[in-house]
Design a protein around this motif. Structure first.
Motif, PDB file in Angstrom:
ATOM      1  N   ARG A  51      10.325   0.282  -9.001  1.00 49.07           N
ATOM      2  CA  ARG A  51       9.140  -0.402  -8.499  1.00 49.07           C
ATOM      3  C   ARG A  51       8.424   0.427  -7.446  1.00 49.07           C
ATOM      4  NH1 ARG A  51       8.812  -5.550 -10.729  1.00 49.07           N
ATOM      5  NH2 ARG A  51       6.590  -5.088 -10.481  1.00 49.07           N
ATOM      6  N   ALA A  52       9.193   1.108  -6.592  1.00 51.12           N
ATOM      7  CA  ALA A  52       8.574   1.960  -5.574  1.00 51.12           C
ATOM      8  C   ALA A  52       7.771   3.082  -6.225  1.00 51.12           C
ATOM      9  CB  ALA A  52       9.646   2.527  -4.651  1.00 51.12           C
ATOM     10  N   GLU A  53       8.325   3.698  -7.255  1.00 48.34           N
ATOM     11  CA  GLU A  53       7.626   4.790  -7.941  1.00 48.34           C
ATOM     12  C   GLU A  53       6.386   4.276  -8.663  1.00 48.34           C
ATOM     13  OE1 GLU A  53      10.814   6.293 -10.291  1.00 48.34           O
ATOM     14  OE2 GLU A  53      11.535   7.652  -8.721  1.00 48.34           O
ATOM     15  N   ALA A  54       6.490   3.073  -9.234  1.00 42.79           N
ATOM     16  CA  ALA A  54       5.310   2.488  -9.875  1.00 42.79           C
ATOM     17  C   ALA A  54       4.225   2.193  -8.841  1.00 42.79           C
ATOM     18  CB  ALA A  54       5.705   1.208 -10.607  1.00 42.79           C
ATOM     19  N   GLY A  55       4.635   1.850  -7.617  1.00 38.31           N
ATOM     20  CA  GLY A  55       3.673   1.524  -6.571  1.00 38.31           C
ATOM     21  C   GLY A  55       2.863   2.702  -6.081  1.00 38.31           C
ATOM     22  N   ILE A  56       3.382   3.922  -6.250  1.00 39.77           N
ATOM     23  CA  ILE A  56       2.631   5.107  -5.813  1.00 39.77           C
ATOM     24  C   ILE A  56       1.891   5.778  -6.960  1.00 39.77           C
ATOM     25  CG2 ILE A  56       4.234   5.539  -3.917  1.00 39.77           C
ATOM     26  CD1 ILE A  56       5.355   7.877  -5.621  1.00 39.77           C
ATOM     27  N   ASP A  57       1.991   5.234  -8.158  1.00 40.60           N
ATOM     28  CA  ASP A  57       1.298   5.813  -9.297  1.00 40.60           C
ATOM     29  C   ASP A  57      -0.213   5.726  -9.091  1.00 40.60           C
ATOM     30  OD1 ASP A  57       0.037   5.340 -12.262  1.00 40.60           O
ATOM     31  OD2 ASP A  57       1.752   6.715 -12.324  1.00 40.60           O
ATOM     32  N   ALA A  58      -0.907   6.737  -9.522  1.00 44.23           N
ATOM     33  CA  ALA A  58      -2.359   6.795  -9.324  1.00 44.23           C
ATOM     34  C   ALA A  58      -3.083   5.641 -10.012  1.00 44.23           C
ATOM     35  CB  ALA A  58      -2.901   8.130  -9.830  1.00 44.23           C
ATOM     36  N   ALA A  76      -1.740  -5.245  -7.080  1.00 40.39           N
ATOM     37  CA  ALA A  76      -0.521  -6.054  -7.114  1.00 40.39           C
ATOM     38  C   ALA A  76       0.714  -5.182  -7.308  1.00 40.39           C
ATOM     39  CB  ALA A  76      -0.617  -7.099  -8.220  1.00 40.39           C
ATOM     40  N   ILE A  77       0.629  -4.221  -8.217  1.00 41.19           N
ATOM     41  CA  ILE A  77       1.772  -3.335  -8.466  1.00 41.19           C
ATOM     42  C   ILE A  77       2.053  -2.478  -7.241  1.00 41.19           C
ATOM     43  CG2 ILE A  77       2.584  -1.391  -9.845  1.00 41.19           C
ATOM     44  CD1 ILE A  77       2.668  -4.116 -11.247  1.00 41.19           C
ATOM     45  N   ALA A  78       1.005  -2.016  -6.553  1.00 49.92           N
ATOM     46  CA  ALA A  78       1.199  -1.215  -5.341  1.00 49.92           C
ATOM     47  C   ALA A  78       1.860  -2.047  -4.244  1.00 49.92           C
ATOM     48  CB  ALA A  78      -0.139  -0.656  -4.859  1.00 49.92           C
ATOM     49  N   ALA A  79       1.410  -3.308  -4.093  1.00 53.93           N
ATOM     50  CA  ALA A  79       2.003  -4.176  -3.068  1.00 53.93           C
ATOM     51  C   ALA A  79       3.457  -4.488  -3.396  1.00 53.93           C
ATOM     52  CB  ALA A  79       1.195  -5.466  -2.950  1.00 53.93           C
ATOM     53  N   ILE A  80       3.769  -4.717  -4.672  1.00 55.73           N
ATOM     54  CA  ILE A  80       5.162  -4.935  -5.076  1.00 55.73           C
ATOM     55  C   ILE A  80       5.986  -3.683  -4.805  1.00 55.73           C
ATOM     56  CG2 ILE A  80       6.640  -5.191  -7.110  1.00 55.73           C
ATOM     57  CD1 ILE A  80       4.591  -7.184  -8.199  1.00 55.73           C
ATOM     58  N   GLY A  81       5.404  -2.506  -5.069  1.00 52.74           N
ATOM     59  CA  GLY A  81       6.110  -1.259  -4.786  1.00 52.74           C
ATOM     60  C   GLY A  81       6.429  -1.109  -3.313  1.00 52.74           C
ATOM     61  N   ALA A  82       5.497  -1.513  -2.444  1.00 49.06           N
ATOM     62  CA  ALA A  82       5.749  -1.436  -1.002  1.00 49.06           C
ATOM     63  C   ALA A  82       6.865  -2.393  -0.601  1.00 49.06           C
ATOM     64  CB  ALA A  82       4.466  -1.752  -0.231  1.00 49.06           C
ATOM     65  N   THR A  83       6.856  -3.615  -1.153  1.00 48.73           N
ATOM     66  CA  THR A  83       7.913  -4.579  -0.845  1.00 48.73           C
ATOM     67  C   THR A  83       9.264  -4.069  -1.324  1.00 48.73           C
ATOM     68  OG1 THR A  83       6.373  -6.432  -0.949  1.00 48.73           O
ATOM     69  CG2 THR A  83       8.695  -6.933  -1.274  1.00 48.73           C
ATOM     70  N   ARG A  94       1.272   0.301   4.226  1.00 46.30           N
ATOM     71  CA  ARG A  94       2.603  -0.165   4.606  1.00 46.30           C
ATOM     72  C   ARG A  94       3.610   0.966   4.727  1.00 46.30           C
ATOM     73  NH1 ARG A  94       3.291  -5.311   0.658  1.00 46.30           N
ATOM     74  NH2 ARG A  94       5.426  -5.299   1.491  1.00 46.30           N
ATOM     75  N   LEU A  95       3.254   2.114   4.240  1.00 45.49           N
ATOM     76  CA  LEU A  95       4.180   3.247   4.295  1.00 45.49           C
ATOM     77  C   LEU A  95       4.497   3.719   5.715  1.00 45.49           C
ATOM     78  CD1 LEU A  95       3.240   5.547   1.278  1.00 45.49           C
ATOM     79  CD2 LEU A  95       5.476   4.535   1.765  1.00 45.49           C
ATOM     80  N   PRO A  96       3.524   3.767   6.655  1.00 38.65           N
ATOM     81  CA  PRO A  96       3.873   4.308   7.977  1.00 38.65           C
ATOM     82  C   PRO A  96       5.043   3.601   8.641  1.00 38.65           C
ATOM     83  CG  PRO A  96       1.494   4.168   7.759  1.00 38.65           C
ATOM     84  CD  PRO A  96       2.074   3.498   6.555  1.00 38.65           C
ATOM     85  N   ARG A  97       5.059   2.268   8.620  1.00 39.29           N
ATOM     86  CA  ARG A  97       6.163   1.543   9.258  1.00 39.29           C
ATOM     87  C   ARG A  97       7.485   1.826   8.526  1.00 39.29           C
ATOM     88  NH1 ARG A  97       6.022  -2.613  12.926  1.00 39.29           N
ATOM     89  NH2 ARG A  97       4.186  -1.428  13.544  1.00 39.29           N
ATOM     90  N   ILE A  98       7.429   1.888   7.197  1.00 44.81           N
ATOM     91  CA  ILE A  98       8.639   2.204   6.432  1.00 44.81           C
ATOM     92  C   ILE A  98       9.150   3.584   6.807  1.00 44.81           C
ATOM     93  CG2 ILE A  98       9.532   2.638   4.110  1.00 44.81           C
ATOM     94  CD1 ILE A  98       7.447   0.607   3.076  1.00 44.81           C
ATOM     95  N   VAL A  99       8.269   4.564   6.789  1.00 45.26           N
ATOM     96  CA  VAL A  99       8.666   5.942   7.072  1.00 45.26           C
ATOM     97  C   VAL A  99       9.186   6.068   8.500  1.00 45.26           C
ATOM     98  CG1 VAL A  99       7.847   8.326   7.198  1.00 45.26           C
ATOM     99  CG2 VAL A  99       7.044   6.833   5.367  1.00 45.26           C
ATOM    100  N   GLY A 100       8.513   5.406   9.441  1.00 39.29           N
ATOM    101  CA  GLY A 100       8.965   5.469  10.829  1.00 39.29           C
ATOM    102  C   GLY A 100      10.352   4.891  11.006  1.00 39.29           C
ATOM    103  N   LEU A 101      10.643   3.778  10.346  1.00 33.71           N
ATOM    104  CA  LEU A 101      11.969   3.167  10.462  1.00 33.71           C
ATOM    105  C   LEU A 101      13.035   4.014   9.777  1.00 33.71           C
ATOM    106  CD1 LEU A 101      10.920  -0.529   9.968  1.00 33.71           C
ATOM    107  CD2 LEU A 101      12.169   0.356  11.930  1.00 33.71           C
ATOM    108  N   VAL A 102      12.683   4.636   8.652  1.00 29.08           N
ATOM    109  CA  VAL A 102      13.647   5.540   8.004  1.00 29.08           C
ATOM    110  C   VAL A 102      13.953   6.719   8.920  1.00 29.08           C
ATOM    111  CG1 VAL A 102      14.031   7.082   6.046  1.00 29.08           C
ATOM    112  CG2 VAL A 102      12.976   4.850   5.673  1.00 29.08           C
ATOM    113  N   HIS A 103      12.919   7.269   9.568  1.00 32.17           N
ATOM    114  CA  HIS A 103      13.158   8.365  10.509  1.00 32.17           C
ATOM    115  C   HIS A 103      13.996   7.890  11.686  1.00 32.17           C
ATOM    116  CE1 HIS A 103      12.247  11.166  13.844  1.00 32.17           C
ATOM    117  NE2 HIS A 103      12.309  12.061  12.884  1.00 32.17           N
TER     118      HIS A 103
END
Length: 684
Positions: A116-123, A128-135, A175-184
């Motif tokens: 789902r994450a990979e589908a969310g970043i697809d061009a 809806a698919i992008a938001a599901i990918g972020a979740t 939504r990626l910045p908060r995810i990336v920051g928490l992973v870091h």
């Protein structure tokens, strides 16, 4: 979903208590496990997907039971295929409350989330698919940070993203910045900082990415063991929070961290007013942020952030209570004064363990010496501490009191006052070191010069300088652009290697540097309609190469409209036996800007050939200059971005003692319309 089962589920919901609705249905409530298992696939695809998660999460059957396996397969199918965003988000939030279920699903769940994450970043992803990918990515993050899954695949997914961001839908990008920051924050892979810097290029994600970059700098400061590690990270973090505030005035979280850092810096100053002001701002920001978040769902992977703000507030209020006895000439109630200082001492030593997951380092480096120095410099206060430890059980059994007492007497036995003064910049583990409370002075002057200043300047002047430098250079950002501020900091760090940077040189040149970068940012973005004939030299012109003169005139006019308007001269003669294009004359220093155009080679090596001429104009003045180059070599794939187009070149000629520092600023010309830009070939 079968109509009979739907009616059964609806009947249960109508009769259930609020507690039962929050807990979700049990199989027995819906006709038994056989009925539930038969309807599982229909539930996974329906808006009631969250109830399937509840049923699977509370199922206590034997692992080999075929009906439980059927429920698990349906959950995985829903995670991989469900197409309604709101019901998907609800189901995932429920999933994270069932650790037994997530452990049971294991690697299969990770594959579904990754899909789902990979589908969310697809061009071609829909919103809806992008938001599901972020979740799905957020859930993946939570399972990695709680040890259910290993982090390697998540890190690989994120660190491969920078080359794909141009095509990512906003529902994912924001939504990626908060995810990336928490992973870091959890895994400290610095490739993630590169991703955050790319995310800062997206206007809708800029503030969040800048906030996460500032938090990364703060974590680096909290990890510091010594002053030379602490100061750059702390100053960059504070400036980063200031840039986020300038970018978005509603960012109460950035305001909270900025105020907390101001409070830490002000502790130990003889005037408690800045500390009280910072704590007031911190308290207001934390309360506003809580109000902003109240009533909304807070995912479990974000809870630690809320707790961290509270921890900063508690630390700052502890320091406020300790500030008065720290500077009082006489303690009317010695036990209360000792208790307040010991609370602050202990808080400084333990704070990083609560907010950063490690041992107490960076904050302790700032707070500890100020408190230890209070007792070291005053024999009466030390005698009170000695007596309290000897006769008062409330202090004798206190670990912080024992640590403070041991540190002070160890320093007395090892050092004398003179040795402390001369070694005060050597690290973070000496006691009573004056430099430990002068973060901005250290950041500006460096350890050696700051130590010399502390040795010869009286304490009140040290504090005045610290306050001015902290407010003017560290605790503010002027551009309102997070990436511009970070690039300026990068350039300043390189320029500070010159001995000319200190004193009256660095500040004025920073003003010119900032205006030059803002000029580039404006001209990168300006189009034909707004720019008109004045910026025609930036656009393709049917084979006729633009000249340097329009660039020179446009840049001079830009500077004339800003804070440098009364310092400018155009084409002054007798400068290095030649004529400089622009001279910016301050009271104690002047700087030249040389304008060039390049039609063949606008790479770093190609433009460096012009740096020698710019360096000549510095022969009898400060060692800084700017080369502004019009790049007429723009390829079909477009020009390099702004942040790749400013750098520092060092020019040192034979028999010359010190290099000259020339900032090269490359401005692309011959710019085609964005619709005509071709996509560059993928890098191997």
């Amino acid at each position: 979903m079968k109509e009979v089962f739907a009616a059964t589920l609806q009947a249960w919901a109508q009769q259930a208590s609020p507690e039962q609705l929050r807990a979700g249905p049990r199989a027995a409530d819906l006709g038994g496990r056989t009925v539930v298992a038969a309807a599982a696939d229909d539930l996974a695809a329906s808006p009631l997907f969250a109830y399937l998660i509840d049923l699977a999460g509370t199922d206590e059957a034997d692992p080999s039971d075929p009906q439980r396996a059927q429920l698990d397969r349906a959950v995985l199918r829903g995670i991989a295929e469900h197409d309604r965003y709101t019901s998907y988000a609800s189901a995932v939030s429920r999933l994270l409350t069932y650790p037994t279920l997530t452990n049971r699903l294991g690697r299969a769940l990770e594959r579904a989330l990754q899909t789902r994450a990979e589908a969310g970043i697809d061009a071609h992803a829909t919103p809806a698919i992008a938001a599901i990918g972020a979740t799905a990515t957020e859930a993946w993050l939570h399972l990695c940070t709680t040890g259910v899954l290993r982090e390697h695949r998540l890190l690989g997914f994120l660190t491969d993203l920078p080359n794909s961001l141009a095509d990512v839908a906003l529902e994912m990008a924001t939504r990626l910045p908060r995810i990336v920051g928490l992973v870091h924050e959890h895994f400290r892979d610095d490739d993630l900082l590169t991703l955050l810097q790319h995310l800062a290029d997206i206007p809708e994600a800029e503030a969040d990415a800048g906030f996460e970059l500032a938090l990364a700098d703060l974590r680096r400061a909290l990890d510091a063991d010594h002053q030379d590690e602490l100061m750059p990270a702390l100053a960059q973090a504070r400036n980063g929070f200031a840039a986020v505030e300038a970018c978005d005035e509603a960012r109460h979280d950035a305001q909270a961290y900025a105020a907390a850092l101001d409070a830490i810096m002000a502790f130990g100053w003889s005037d408690p007013t800045p500390l009280h002001d910072a704590v007031t701002r911190l308290e207001a920001a934390v309360h506003q942020h809580r109000a902003w978040l109240s009533g909304g769902y807070q995912p479990p992977w974000n809870w630690a952030r809320v707790h961290a703000e509270t921890a900063w507030l508690q630390l700052s209020m502890t320091l406020t209570a300790a500030a008065e006895p720290l500077h009082d000439t006489c303690w009317y109630h010695p036990s209360q004064a000792l208790a307040a200082l010991l609370d602050a001492y202990q808080a400084g030593r333990s704070f990083a363990a609560h907010t950063n997951g490690g041992g107490p380092r960076g904050v302790e480096v700032l707070i500890r010496p100020a408190i230890e120095g209070t007792f070291l410099r005053d024999a009466n206060r030390l005698a009170l501490l000695d007596r309290a430890l000897a006769h008062d059980p409330s202090f004798a059994d206190d670990d912080a009191a024992q640590q403070l007492h041991a540190a002070i007497h160890a320093a007395i036995n090892t050092f004398n006052t003179a040795s402390r003064a001369t070694t005060s910049g050597a690290g973070g583990d000496g006691l009573g070191k004056d430099l430990s409370r002068l973060t901005a002075v250290l950041h500006h002057f460096g350890i050696e010069d700051a130590a010399s200043l502390v040795k010869h300047a009286p304490p009140h002047l040290q504090e005045v300088m610290e306050s001015l430098l902290w407010n003017d250079e560290v605790a503010q950002a002027e551009t309102g652009n997070i990436k511009v501020e970070r690039k300026l900091q990068e350039l300043q760090r390189e320029l500070a290697e010159s001995s000319d940077w200190l004193g009256p040189m660095g500040g004025p040149f920073t003003i010119l540097l900032r205006q030059t970068m803002l000029f580039l940012a404006s001209r990168y973005n300006i189009g034909a309609t707004m720019g008109g004939q004045r910026t025609a030299y930036l656009r393709s012109s049917g084979g006729t190469a633009a000249l340097e003169k329009p660039l020179h005139q446009d840049y001079f006019e830009w500077l004339s409209q800003g804070p440098l308007y009364n310092t400018l001269q155009a084409e002054p003669i007798n400068r290095g036996r030649g004529r400089a294009d622009v001279l910016v004359r301050f009271r104690n220093a002047s700087f030249c800007v040389e304008c060039k155009r390049e039609q063949d080679d606008a790479t770093r090596d190609g433009l460096r050939t012009y740096a020698g001429q710019a360096a000549v104009y510095t022969d009898t003045d400060t060692a800084f200059g700017i080369l502004l180059a019009l790049d007429l070599t723009t390829p079909a794939s477009g020009s390099p971005d702004l942040f790749s187009s400013m750098w520092v070149e060092r020019v040192q000629r034979e028999r010359e003692d010190d290099p000259r520092y020339i900032v090269i600023a490359r401005l692309p010309g011959n710019k085609p319309h964005p619709s005509a830009i071709t996509t560059p070939a993928a890098r191997p």
